[in-house]
Write a protein that holds these residues in place. Structure first.
Motif, PDB file in Angstrom:
ATOM      1  N   ILE A 188       0.842  -1.201   0.000  1.00  0.00           N
ATOM      2  CA  ILE A 188       0.000   0.000   0.000  1.00  0.00           C
ATOM      3  C   ILE A 188       0.877   1.251   0.000  1.00  0.00           C
ATOM      4  N   GLU A 189       1.921   1.243   0.801  1.00  0.00           N
ATOM      5  CA  GLU A 189       2.840   2.384   0.857  1.00  0.00           C
ATOM      6  C   GLU A 189       3.440   2.668  -0.518  1.00  0.00           C
ATOM      7  N   THR A 190       3.921   1.629  -1.188  1.00  0.00           N
ATOM      8  CA  THR A 190       4.532   1.794  -2.503  1.00  0.00           C
ATOM      9  C   THR A 190       3.539   2.358  -3.509  1.00  0.00           C
ATOM     10  N   ALA A 191       2.315   1.837  -3.492  1.00  0.00           N
ATOM     11  CA  ALA A 191       1.289   2.304  -4.424  1.00  0.00           C
ATOM     12  C   ALA A 191       0.943   3.775  -4.168  1.00  0.00           C
ATOM     13  N   CYS A 192       0.875   4.151  -2.901  1.00  0.00           N
ATOM     14  CA  CYS A 192       0.561   5.545  -2.566  1.00  0.00           C
ATOM     15  C   CYS A 192       1.681   6.486  -2.988  1.00  0.00           C
ATOM     16  N   LEU A 193       2.915   6.107  -2.699  1.00  0.00           N
ATOM     17  CA  LEU A 193       4.038   6.993  -2.990  1.00  0.00           C
ATOM     18  C   LEU A 193       4.283   7.160  -4.484  1.00  0.00           C
ATOM     19  N   ALA A 194       3.664   6.321  -5.295  1.00  0.00           N
ATOM     20  CA  ALA A 194       3.759   6.484  -6.743  1.00  0.00           C
ATOM     21  C   ALA A 194       2.824   7.579  -7.253  1.00  0.00           C
ATOM     22  N   LEU A 195       1.914   8.060  -6.398  1.00  0.00           N
ATOM     23  CA  LEU A 195       0.932   9.070  -6.793  1.00  0.00           C
ATOM     24  C   LEU A 195       1.440  10.470  -6.482  1.00  0.00           C
ATOM     25  N   ALA A 201       2.719  15.695  -0.639  1.00  0.00           N
ATOM     26  CA  ALA A 201       2.528  15.758   0.815  1.00  0.00           C
ATOM     27  C   ALA A 201       3.725  15.239   1.595  1.00  0.00           C
ATOM     28  N   HIS A 202       4.675  14.587   0.921  1.00  0.00           N
ATOM     29  CA  HIS A 202       5.790  13.932   1.607  1.00  0.00           C
ATOM     30  C   HIS A 202       6.649  14.936   2.378  1.00  0.00           C
ATOM     31  N   PRO A 203       7.148  14.549   3.546  1.00  0.00           N
ATOM     32  CA  PRO A 203       7.988  15.472   4.336  1.00  0.00           C
ATOM     33  C   PRO A 203       9.154  16.077   3.566  1.00  0.00           C
TER      34      PRO A 203
END
Length: 217
Positions: A188-195, A201-203
């Motif tokens: 889920i993390e990988t899929a989200c960070l691809a968006l 929103a990333h720090p």
């Protein structure tokens, strides 16, 4: 809208993701937690909790990330963060609140500072504390995701669960928590960070991140 927050505060990160998923424009106003800016008279006068995030919206100053996320979903119903059916909303809330209520309190910055300053704990001991409480909640969250047979997201698109999960995994990595046995959460993390929404929103992409200026915090 103005979002007062700190780049790697998990609660600020939550709200940034929620705002991005809803395509709501906002101005970032950095509040340096390490310098105690949230404890200043001016900030505390507006937000008695002296915490971030604080969102200026709808003619008032609003605090507490989970209340803010639910308010956003009610005030701006497009791109809802909660699913449409009661059963799916329950599932989303079960997993979301497991992380939000069980982990934030023992792992936030004031608690970690208290362990060091009042009890003389070393950074290694604080890390052990952090990983212990992470495991207590993340292990059953992973087990529930396995039971549900989750894919790239809890449901078809990212929602409130991903809003809360991603910041916690960011912090888990900072404290060297082993995510090797968490294939559902990391997928889920990988899929989200691809968006792009999650990337914005990333720090690392915030104006107060050390990645974006010479000042180290």
């Amino acid at each position: 809208m103005k979002l007062h927050g700190y780049y790697r505060s998990s609660t600020s990160y939550r709200l940034r993701i929620a705002l991005e998923l809803k395509a709501l424009e906002y101005e970032s106003v950095p509040v340096n937690l390490l310098k105690g800016e949230q404890k200043g008279e001016a900030f505390r006068g507006r937000n008695p909790f002296a915490t971030v995030p604080m969102l200026e919206a709808g003619g008032r100053d609003r605090a507490q990330s989970m209340a803010l996320i639910e308010w956003l979903d009610e005030a701006y119903p497009d791109a809802p963060l909660l699913p449409s059916t009661p059963e799916d909303r329950y599932t989303a809330r079960e997993l979301t609140y497991a992380i939000a209520t069980e982990l934030h309190a023992p792992l936030n910055l004031p608690v970690l500072k208290f362990l060091k300053e009042e009890y003389g704990k070393s950074q290694d001991e604080v890390g052990k504390w952090y990983r212990h409480w992470l495991a207590k909640t993340l292990v059953p969250v992973e087990a529930r995701l396995a039971q549900l047979g989750s894919g790239d997201f809890l449901f078809d698109t990212p929602g409130i669960f991903e809003v809360v999960l991603l910041p916690q995994l960011y912090n888990a990595r900072r404290f060297e928590y082993d995510l090797g046995n968490s294939p559902h959460m990391t997928r889920i993390e990988t899929a989200c960070l691809a968006l792009e929404t999650f990337q914005r929103a990333h720090p690392d992409n915030q104006p107060d991140s050390p990645e974006n200026g010479p000042e180290k915090v």
